[in-house]
Design an enzyme around this catalytic site. Sequence first.
Site, PDB file in Angstrom:
ATOM      1  N   GLY A 167       4.871  68.696  19.266  1.00  0.00           N
ATOM      2  CA  GLY A 167       3.900  67.733  19.188  1.00  0.00           C
ATOM      3  C   GLY A 167       2.701  68.373  19.390  1.00  0.00           C
ATOM      4  CB  ALA A 168       0.498  68.918  21.692  1.00  0.00           C
ATOM      5  CG  MET A 169       1.562  75.647  22.171  1.00  0.00           C
ATOM      6  SD  MET A 169       3.143  75.673  23.571  1.00  0.00           S
ATOM      7  CE  MET A 169       2.630  76.920  24.685  1.00  0.00           C
ATOM      8  CD  GLU A 170       2.244  74.280  27.356  1.00  0.00           C
ATOM      9  OE1 GLU A 170       3.264  74.836  28.131  1.00  0.00           O
ATOM     10  OE2 GLU A 170       2.386  73.462  26.310  1.00  0.00           O
ATOM     11  CG  ASN A 171      -1.659  77.632  22.439  1.00  0.00           C
ATOM     12  OD1 ASN A 171      -0.546  78.252  22.787  1.00  0.00           O
ATOM     13  ND2 ASN A 171      -1.849  76.930  21.579  1.00  0.00           N
TER      14      ASN A 171
ATOM     15  CG  HIS B 179       2.368  66.666  27.995  1.00  0.00           C
ATOM     16  ND1 HIS B 179       3.552  66.475  28.724  1.00  0.00           N
ATOM     17  CD2 HIS B 179       2.690  67.885  27.752  1.00  0.00           C
ATOM     18  CE1 HIS B 179       4.516  67.186  28.743  1.00  0.00           C
ATOM     19  NE2 HIS B 179       3.956  68.349  27.987  1.00  0.00           N
ATOM     20  CD  GLU B 180       0.389  69.663  25.324  1.00  0.00           C
ATOM     21  OE1 GLU B 180       0.444  71.021  25.671  1.00  0.00           O
ATOM     22  OE2 GLU B 180       1.566  69.155  25.121  1.00  0.00           O
TER      23      GLU B 180
ATOM     24  CG  HIS C 263       1.382  71.855  29.942  1.00  0.00           C
ATOM     25  ND1 HIS C 263       2.481  72.403  30.865  1.00  0.00           N
ATOM     26  CD2 HIS C 263       2.157  71.374  28.957  1.00  0.00           C
ATOM     27  CE1 HIS C 263       3.621  71.592  30.495  1.00  0.00           C
ATOM     28  NE2 HIS C 263       3.443  71.086  29.091  1.00  0.00           N
TER      29      HIS C 263
ATOM     30  CD  GLU D 117       6.819  71.402  28.608  1.00  0.00           C
ATOM     31  OE1 GLU D 117       6.137  70.407  28.934  1.00  0.00           O
ATOM     32  OE2 GLU D 117       6.486  72.237  28.333  1.00  0.00           O
TER      33      GLU D 117
END
Length: 1021
Positions: A400-404, A435-436, A439, A458
Amino acid sequence: MSPKYSMNGDTFPTFEGGDGGSKGCRVSIVTGFILLLLSLAISVGVGIIVHFAGSRDVVCQCGGVGVTPAPVTPSPEALRAMCISIIQDGEGDEICAACSESHSNTTASTSTSTSMPTPTTAPSNYRLPITVLPYLYSVELQPNIYGTNDSLFDFNGSVAIHTVAQSASNSIVLHAHPTLMIDTASVVVLNVNTTAGIAVKMAYEELRHFVTLHLDEAMEVGHHYRISMTFTGPLTQDGTGLYLSFYEDNNNKIYLATTQFQAPNARKAFPCFDEPGLKAEFDIALVVKDDTGRNYTSLSNNKVKATELTGVPGMVKHIYERTVTMPTYLLAFIVCDYEYVENLASNVTYRTWAMPQRLEFTATAQEHGVRIFNRYAEYFTPAYVYDKLDNIAIPDFNAGAMENWGLITYRETLLYEPGVSSASDEDWIGVVVSHEVAHMWFGDLVSPKWWNWLWLNEGFASFWDYHIVGELNPTWRSLDLFVAGDMHGVMEADALRSSHPLTTDVMSPGEISASFDSVTYSKGSSIVRLMYLAMGQELFIKGLNRYLATHAYGNTEHQDLWDALTEEASANSVALNMTEIMDPWATQMNYPVVNVTVETGKITLTQQRFLVSGAENASQDTGTYGYKWTIPITYTSSVDPQFDTVYTHHNLHYMKYHEDSLVVDLNETLPADGWVIVNIKECGYFRVNYDVNTWNNIINFLSNGSHELIHPINRAQIINDAWNLAKAGLLDQAIALRTVNYLSKDLDYVPWKAFIRELGYVESMLERTSLYGIFQVFMRNTVSTPFAQIGTNISETMAPIEKFTVSQMASLACRHDLPECVQVARQLFNQWMANPDINPIHPDLQSTVYCTAVRSGGHEDWEFTYAQLQVADSSSEQSRLREALACSREPGQLQRLLEMSLNPDEIRPQDTRTTITAVADSRWGRDLAWNFLKNRFSDLGAAVTSFSGMSRLVGDVTNKFNTEQDYKQIEDFVNSGDDLSQAGDAFVQAMDRTRANIRWLGDNYNIFEDWLTEQNANSRL
């Protein structure tokens, strides 16, 4: 060239021989004999080594793979002497050339890389042996994405890793994926302290992705060593590592290179120490072509500090500021021609990027994102570490998404298009952005020591995401949505013996991927909510800031969190032992059911482990706390119903894991028809089972028109708990059935969500039985009055949850063929078919209308929907149309859709799983989806690369299985010998769930036959 790595350079020094002018290959009889014996002897030697080494690390120096050994061969020592004699006689060039061509994985002078045979059994330890610790990487990458033939696209790069020796070892082990091709002639290990180079040989183990550098001398502890090499790799479209994506502009494919390194896939982009605990700083340089006319740029975690010419016309190098200390999985590299909008948020430049023609649709995400970031910046310290935060919508993105860290990647659902996007799309944007951003502190600033503690990332992000959105948008009722959606969902999965604890042992890449599941996210969030409840918001945030400050740029396990929270409580003169309260929740799977007995002036509570099935076989199971938990108890009563009390450490009761029971004084006397409700707003992760009299009093109170005095979350809880207790055999099904009788008077979204979840289960159990017809009649009767009251009118002034209420009721009515709903859907769809350029269907009703039209229509309706899918720009619209195609009753159309799911020209791989799931959800597609899963499992494994994607697919396809034949089909597939490891424990869980379904159907078929008959008869009165 090895299949894993490209090897440049000759294997041995060449010797001139023969006539010197021959262009062909001439081998003398003697030389040929020697070559044959040499290859046979080495093959035997390799076989002996592998036989005795088993799964241990084996370095094969020069092996003739696939050659059948002769029964008797000269010893290697004798062959070596013969080989030397031939070389001295001037006939050795053929041998050396042949060995160079056949075994180019050996370099006599500087480097070696050899493929280790894959062990016959999986190794028990995938962790790197730590002989050095990295502290700085210099990574340069050049994605080659220019042109029209994407099959030729690749990338090349270099890496220099600065490390400190931790032991006097003569080997260094790091990661590289098999698709990465290392130029072994470029591999250099330098002792920085002495400036001396060290001769190195390289070996490779494919199963664990281990590159072992064998050094000619032992390292000195504390000395600095620099490891450097160059490499190339393919730009595939599998959504992992450094990969290729594209969008279309005027029917032209416009390519971009992007990354997804979690988890563990940084090793697909460059050789590295790819573990979360091995943090380092990174100097990044990205080479970009700047003369394409497309305004290509690059993005990474930090900002660009300089641009340099490369010496190659049209190519420039973007050099980035050094990152903070971070794990490899949080790195991100993107080369694209995107544009952005930006604002300042808490002194940070906050940007949202999109392809140029869709830039206008970033406004909603940007607006929500700035407000969300400001709230996090207000709550948490240390402060966000960079002075920019980029958010970018990627066309092909499995997660869905990524917290880079500093560069968050999303699906294109991030883009909100008015008139096309729905209320659920906006809710997704708010919650996922939240959410991201969470993170950036929980996962990025402080990371887990290993993937066993993934939930520390998470779980926190999944708690704060809806919590912050709810604070900023109270009318969204984010907590209500979380409980009725995520929490109730995971409580189903976590009621199986095949579940797992939050802190769980994982080792292989497959196990790591499978751990990104609902237990980690949704149970993790629910357990964080327990911490929040125990401490109260102010003290909890202080405790978290202590945790973040103590472990900034470091790695933790759950005990570090308990310690920080306990210390902060003590510093504020609050006596809380967070280990005692929280440790049972993190280290044991499942959860309790609290049994409540109401007596005069008091309630008595006991606990037991809740299992929806298999409890009779669970007596020998051992939990770290004996499957007992420390449970926070909140309650209210009919005397003075209070559902908005703010609970914290000073007004909670605890039933502790080592106590048999808890008695709570009510300080009031209940009337004969009075009740107590435990677990206010379901703040605790447990079920509640009352004595029969209390159940009856609660149900009667709901039915007498006073239901609004009970909070909607608790009305949903009553339904959800009762029905699941009945599934587990802990409550009479007749009581559970009565909890929904009042719903015609209750139009709130949340209890109806609980009703649909539980009746959806009943539907899935009955849909292939003779009761399905009367079940459909019951559902139509139940929904007809609420549907008539709510209708299908949606205004833009409605809060999202109000829109959800309309769409949910319409979906339920049309799903069960309520004529009034089907008629509206057909009229709207026919209008659209008559004028495809103008869609008259509100976005929040589109899923229902599309599905109803396809299900009730014919070939023309399906083909029209398919045609609209081909031209849809919005990813949300594409999802609705694709899932509508699965509503067909025609097997041929459903099979066509299944085949499309593995054709990337039809359906992007990121949508493969949800497409198959949509078919499996259909009465007409269930068997087709199961056969497709079995027959194409390997192909699906290559396509479905998202976190726990195959595990979720197996669960989705089998969750309706409820016969002995169904069980045997799973069992036979598991025993077929096929490699099913990519699905983790999903097949075990599927068998567990199927066994529970079989038992439920056997126990309840007659009960539901009587109840449905009675309900339908009453509706006719």
